[in-house]
Structures are given as C-alpha cells and as structure tokens.
Design a protein around this motif. Structure first.
Motif, PDB file in Angstrom:
ATOM      1  N   LEU A 190       0.836  -1.202   0.000  1.00 38.03           N
ATOM      2  CA  LEU A 190       0.000   0.000   0.000  1.00 38.03           C
ATOM      3  C   LEU A 190       0.869   1.250   0.000  1.00 38.03           C
ATOM      4  O   LEU A 190       0.573   2.223  -0.720  1.00 38.03           O
ATOM      5  N   TYR A 191       1.934   1.251   0.787  1.00 38.89           N
ATOM      6  CA  TYR A 191       2.848   2.394   0.787  1.00 38.89           C
ATOM      7  C   TYR A 191       3.415   2.636  -0.614  1.00 38.89           C
ATOM      8  O   TYR A 191       3.551   3.778  -1.062  1.00 38.89           O
ATOM      9  N   ARG A 192       3.750   1.546  -1.289  1.00 36.64           N
ATOM     10  CA  ARG A 192       4.248   1.680  -2.671  1.00 36.64           C
ATOM     11  C   ARG A 192       3.221   2.363  -3.555  1.00 36.64           C
ATOM     12  O   ARG A 192       3.546   3.289  -4.307  1.00 36.64           O
ATOM     13  N   LYS A 193       1.983   1.931  -3.443  1.00 34.76           N
ATOM     14  CA  LYS A 193       0.935   2.497  -4.282  1.00 34.76           C
ATOM     15  C   LYS A 193       0.688   3.966  -3.969  1.00 34.76           C
ATOM     16  O   LYS A 193       0.290   4.733  -4.858  1.00 34.76           O
ATOM     17  N   LYS A 194       0.926   4.366  -2.734  1.00 34.90           N
ATOM     18  CA  LYS A 194       0.725   5.753  -2.331  1.00 34.90           C
ATOM     19  C   LYS A 194       1.947   6.626  -2.607  1.00 34.90           C
ATOM     20  O   LYS A 194       1.974   7.802  -2.234  1.00 34.90           O
ATOM     21  N   GLY A 195       2.965   6.066  -3.236  1.00 31.68           N
ATOM     22  CA  GLY A 195       4.118   6.863  -3.610  1.00 31.68           C
ATOM     23  C   GLY A 195       5.066   7.183  -2.475  1.00 31.68           C
ATOM     24  O   GLY A 195       5.820   8.156  -2.555  1.00 31.68           O
ATOM     25  N   VAL A 196       5.061   6.376  -1.422  1.00 27.53           N
ATOM     26  CA  VAL A 196       5.971   6.594  -0.297  1.00 27.53           C
ATOM     27  C   VAL A 196       7.415   6.476  -0.783  1.00 27.53           C
ATOM     28  O   VAL A 196       7.746   5.587  -1.577  1.00 27.53           O
ATOM     29  N   TYR A 197       8.289   7.369  -0.290  1.00 28.78           N
ATOM     30  CA  TYR A 197       9.695   7.392  -0.705  1.00 28.78           C
ATOM     31  C   TYR A 197      10.566   6.453   0.122  1.00 28.78           C
ATOM     32  O   TYR A 197      11.535   5.899  -0.387  1.00 28.78           O
ATOM     33  N   GLY A 198      10.279   6.337   1.421  1.00 24.25           N
ATOM     34  CA  GLY A 198      11.174   5.566   2.268  1.00 24.25           C
ATOM     35  C   GLY A 198      10.430   4.916   3.415  1.00 24.25           C
ATOM     36  O   GLY A 198       9.407   5.433   3.887  1.00 24.25           O
TER      37      GLY A 198
END
Length: 453
Positions: free
Chosen positions: A361-369
């Motif tokens: 989910l973090y990946r899909k939300k564009g999280v950087y780190g």
C-alpha cells in the motif's frame, strides 16, 4: 569481488585454480561485463539512454555475453546481486545462505531493468545487523552502517525526537521559557515541545543545526522532529496555526519548512526529516512540505494483524486517512512501521500478511522511504525476528510480491526438517487473525490478553 566470490563457490573452482583456468580460455565461456561502458556500447547498449537512478540497474545477455550496468555504486551492486539471485543465491541471515553448486552454470536470456520501490530502506533487527548481509539484501538505511567500499548507506545526522537535542531545556529554559511549549497556561521545562511560532526558536535551532551539518558533511539527512511525548504548544500563535491547518502537524511543518529553506542555501542536497506522529498524525490543510523535507508518518497505534482498511481497528482507520491525506500533500513521504511486540518480544506476532499488504500500500501511495522497527537490542531473540528481517528486506525492495514463498524458502534453509512444523506454528496464528478481523495485535499486548490467543 562479490561476483567473483560467489561464482567460484558455485562452480567449485578454488582460488588456487582460478588463474590457471582463466588462462586456458576454455571454449563456451563467455564474458561477464560489470559496468563496462565501452563493452556495453560495442554491444549496442547505450547506458546514458537508460537514465538509471543511483540504485537502479540493467542486466542484459547479448551475443553470449552478460552486461550489468548500474546508475551508481549501489546500482552496480544491486545488479550483481540480482544476477546471483537469478542463479539461485539467497542470503537469509548473516550465518545462513544458499549458494547452489550445479553441474553447469547457465543463465536464461535476460533483459531486465529494475530499481527499488523505496529510496530509503531501513530496519532495526538485531539478527540482520551485519553490513554485508545488509548490502546483499539491498538495504541502504542508517541503522546498520555500511563501509564505502560496500556501497555506503544513507547516513543520518540526528534521528527523530530531536527538539530537546537541538534546543536543550537544561541550557535555555531558565533564561528563555518562551522557547518551550505552553501547556495549560504554563511553559514546560520537561514533557513538552518547542514553541514553533517563536521566531527566536527558529533562528536558534537553524543556527545550531547548521553547525552540526558543517561538522558532519557526510550526513545526508537530519531530523527536526517532536519529542517522544505529548505537550504540544498551546500559545495563541501555535494554536492559531493548528486551527488554520486543522492539525497539530501544521505548526511543525511550517517550522520545518523554514528550517529546510535556510539549510538548503548551504546544503542543497541535504534532507530534513520530521515526524507525523501521535498528536501530529493528520495531514495539514494548506501547507505542503519543502522539496528537501521528508515527513515520516508513524503507524504506532495501528493493528498489526491486518492490512489497513481490512479490519475495524479505529487507529488503523485514522492512520489510513492520514496516509491518504499526506499522499495528496507530498510525494516525498517516509513511513515508520512496526514489526514486534515491545511488551513481550517472544509473544507470537502474526503480521506477515499485514507487512506485505501495508508495504505494498505504501508503494501504491508513492511513499519514498520506509523504516521498519523490529527488535534490535543486543542479543535479539524476538519471535521469528531473523525470518522477519529477511522478509522485510525483500519487501522493501519490492513489496509487490507474495510473502509466503519468501517465508518457505527461509524456513527450508534455516530450519531444515523442522521447516514444516514451524510453518504450521505460523499458520495457526495467522489463521486466527485472518478468520476474525476483530482480533487486533498491537505493540503492547501482554501475554495474558485472551482476545488474541
């Protein structure tokens, strides 16, 4: 060196035979080029057109040869490890690896370009605290320092909860209580924060931070973030900003943006990190982070058994709302995720489904780190933490992959014949939380909490 070491181990060629075998020029042996621009160009590969990021790589078989190109030193290393993984190598823990020894080393045709999903990948797991294991599993965070010859790491100058470190109350409170948070009409020496709308606090903290930056120029990121307690400032200035922004993150972000604006003049490539944590979880209405600011959203009170939005846990619902809010405000968000039980480290923690679901989910939300906090105290010993460290390292590179094949591969190597009963142990607890979405694991569950077991 890593490629040579592994290929020798896989082919059974010892160091004493290496030069002799090389000089023979045996038929059928092709050349493997590592970041060799001239050879790549001769084979029709234009490295410049690939536009590889520092940790990205490109692997291609061409005319019987193999080319590994990287956007930077870490990209070259990641490409080499990808190649070795394609040949079957795995590094489960610093003490346990799988290096196959086939009769013949063969590679399928390859044309692969890859980069990490997150620019910052870090965790706190004692069982993984070895720099070589760290690099082989493509981690780059600061909790496990990596020497330059292994590719280095992202070095923090200060790491979270830094208000007191930058403006110590022992040094300033007696003469300037107005520098510190006003709570219930009183300025707090301890158990509070800074007054973030006081211009003198901004000047003082920025100046002291710049002094630290000059003394430690290698540090790529510095944290300017709230102390690990409540006590945010309720003075009229801070209260007005919080009301305008609809969040206590408002005063923090405006303050940190001003710090980043000042430090960027001298250190344009150095990042400023701050927390969206506890009382500052929710995204502000108006202010957006400066390009050099990384907001680190913390999931401390969430359910650790289910992906966000798949159970009725109130704090998970609040966190998911905050994640959506911050992802609208910035594409530079960091996450602080949790993967252990602080109250009782050996207690079963059925969080492997949750880890895969939420990291993806973090990946899909564009999280950087992402930083995943497991159990890192000396000696380790938290429930399946060696396994969890391996799984987290793989998911931080690519969270869009099934988690249980990773677990099965680890168990087969680490447990041998005991792999099947250990897998049954994991299945028992995961089945409970899959079947009952009202069961919620947390960071602080005591062993006698009957609703979980």
């Amino acid at each position: 060196e890593e490629l040579r070491r592994h290929l020798l181990a896989m082919s059974g060629v010892g160091p004493q035979r290496r030069n002799r075998e090389r000089s023979r020029g045996r038929s059928g042996v092709h050349t493997l080029y590592v970041n060799h621009a001239e050879a790549a160009a001769a084979a029709g590969l234009d490295g410049a057109k690939l536009s590889l990021a520092p940790e990205a790589f490109h692997i291609r078989t061409q005319g019987g040869d193999v080319h590994v190109l990287g956007g930077g030193p870490r990209g070259v290393l990641c490409g080499v490890y990808e190649l070795l993984e394609t040949l079957g190598c795995r590094w489960y823990t610093p003490e346990c690896a799988h290096i196959p020894c086939p009769e013949r080393l063969t590679l399928p045709p390859l044309r692969r370009t890859a980069a990490p999903c997150f620019e910052f990948r870090d965790m706190w797991v004692w069982e993984g605290s070895d720099p070589l294991w760290w690099v082989r599993n493509r981690m780059n965070g600061w909790y496990n320092p990596v020497p330059d010859y292994m590719g280095g790491h992202n070095e923090y100058g200060l790491f979270v909860h830094t208000f007191d470190a930058l403006v110590p109350p022992e040094e300033f409170f007696d003469a300037h209580p107005e520098y510190f948070s006003e709570v219930g009409g009183q300025r707090r020496r301890h158990g509070g924060q800074l007054c973030l709308t006081n211009p003198d606090v901004l000047r003082l903290l920025t100046g002291r931070l710049l002094e630290r930056m000059r003394a430690h120029p290698r540090a790529r990121i510095w944290s300017v973030s709230q102390n690990d307690c409540a006590g945010y400032c309720e003075c009229p200035g801070c209260a007005a900003v919080a009301a305008e922004e609809g969040s206590q993150a408002g005063p923090i972000l405006r303050f940190v943006n001003a710090v980043a604006e000042a430090t960027a003049r001298e250190f344009p490539q150095t990042l400023i990190d701050t927390l969206a944590y506890w009382y500052s979880l929710d995204a502000p209405r108006k202010t957006v982070p400066h390009p050099n600011v990384r907001v680190r959203l913390c999931s401390i009170n969430c359910c650790m058994a289910h992906g966000y939005g798949t159970c009725n846990h109130k704090e998970s619902a609040r966190f998911l709302k905050a994640l959506r809010g911050w992802s609208r405000v910035t594409r530079q968000m960091y996450i602080w995720h949790y993967a252990t039980n602080f109250a009782n480290y050996p207690l079963p923690m059925p969080d492997y489904d949750e880890l895969q679901a939420n990291l993806n989910l973090y990946r899909k939300k564009g999280v950087y780190g992402v930083f995943v906090q497991g159990m890192g105290e000396e000696g380790g010993g938290a429930e399946t933490m060696a396994l969890r460290g391996y799984v987290v390292s793989r998911l931080l590179w690519n969270p869009n992959q099934p988690v249980w094949p990773l677990i099965d591969g680890f168990l087969a190597a680490w447990c041998g014949r005991a792999a099947t009963p250990v897998r049954r142990y994991l299945d028992v607890f995961h089945a409970r939380v899959r079947q009952d979405r009202a069961l919620h694991c947390s960071l602080y569950d005591p062993p006698d909490r009957k609703s979980v077991v």
